[in-house]
Design an enzyme around this catalytic site. Structure first.
Site, mmCIF file in Angstrom:
data_model
loop_
_atom_site.group_PDB
_atom_site.id
_atom_site.type_symbol
_atom_site.label_atom_id
_atom_site.label_comp_id
_atom_site.label_asym_id
_atom_site.label_seq_id
_atom_site.Cartn_x
_atom_site.Cartn_y
_atom_site.Cartn_z
ATOM 1 C CB VAL A 42 86.405 115.792 57.263
ATOM 2 C CG1 VAL A 42 86.349 114.278 57.407
ATOM 3 C CG2 VAL A 42 86.123 116.457 58.601
ATOM 4 C CE LYS A 56 87.168 117.974 63.648
ATOM 5 N NZ LYS A 56 86.180 117.934 64.726
ATOM 6 C CG ASP A 58 78.981 122.988 67.811
ATOM 7 O OD1 ASP A 58 77.957 123.683 67.614
ATOM 8 O OD2 ASP A 58 79.962 123.000 67.035
#
Length: 272
Positions: free
Chosen positions: A2, A16, A111
């Site tokens: 990033v 990103k 996640d």
């Protein structure tokens, strides 16, 4: 990777960039584009645009000047008080409730962890990184996957059988809460053999939670110690309800959110 960038008009953004050499990078990019293009919520990372050709893939995202929750928990010169941590959990729960219930098909993030919770200028939390997220089809309660999420935050049914449901996010949220209020990573070296962060906290509940919560949150002589300990008790209880082994026995994200809001109300009203 990033990167931080600045436009001509002074607007700061985050880029990103996906490593196209990595297996699954294209799928990860496509998933993230697909999901974020259709989602709008104050506690989700906002996508400004995307760039894509055969050998370059990037998402241009709103920049979050205060970095990650992970940074705030573990940097020795930074500190989040009890109310700040509670507000961040409410922000994350709001985002997860929206993903599970506010969109035409449920989205499972898969996640959730402190490094994927970003903080803006006002310390409002935004959930980021949808690279391995899953969309559940109409009427689907779960999907099967071979994608591996981050060890320590994974629900047992996901880790063992690859079964992904909204209950997986609830489990990860429970672990995230435990970590946020104990300042201890689920991968900490104290957790060996059968001892996990969930077991460690469960063993201390209800009578000994003062031994596991972050000691910086409740200092001896604090006038508000009773109200704070009551709040921490409720937080630990909720985290344990999020991390029950059987997915169908776990609390829903919607109920977790309303429970957190009630805790906040109780905590703040006890100070006046």
């Amino acid at each position: 990777m990033v990167y931080k960038g600045i436009l001509k008009d002074g607007i700061i953004f985050a880029a990103k960039v996906f490593n196209v050499q990595l297996e699954g990078a294209f799928k990860s990019f496509d998933t993230e584009c697909e999901i974020l293009r259709n989602l709008r919520h104050r506690n989700l990372t906002k996508v400004i645009t995307s760039c894509s050709n055969l050998d370059f893939k990037a998402l241009v995202l709103e920049y979050m000047p205060n970095g990650t929750l992970d940074k705030w928990l573990y940097s020795h010169n930074l500190f989040l008080n009890l109310l700040q941590r509670l507000d961040i959990m409410i922000d994350v729960a709001s985002a997860m409730d929206y993903l599970h219930n506010g969109y035409s098909t449920p989205v499972v993030h898969c996640d959730l962890q402190p490094s994927n919770v970003l903080l803006d200028q006002e310390m409002v939390a935004h959930v980021s990184d949808f690279g391995i997220a899953k969309m559940l089809g109409a009427g689907e309660a779960f999907v099967q996957t071979r994608t591996i999420a981050t060890i320590g935050y994974i629900a047992p049914e996901y880790g063992q059988d690859g079964v992904v449901s909204t209950g997986c996010d609830v489990y990860s949220f429970g672990i995230l809460m435990m970590e946020t209020f104990t300042r201890t990573r689920p991968s900490d070296e104290i957790f060996t053999g059968d001892l996990s962060i969930q077991r460690w906290i469960s063993d201390s509940f209800p009578g000994e939670i003062h031994k596991v919560v972050d000691s910086n949150l409740v200092q001896p002589g604090d006038e508000q110690i009773d109200a704070k300990m009551h709040c921490l008790f409720s937080i630990v209880e909720l985290a344990l309800n999020c991390t029950i082994v059987r997915p169908d026995a776990r609390i829903s994200m919607k109920d977790a959110l309303s429970t957190l809001k009630k805790m906040r109300l109780q905590l703040v009203s006890s100070w006046h």
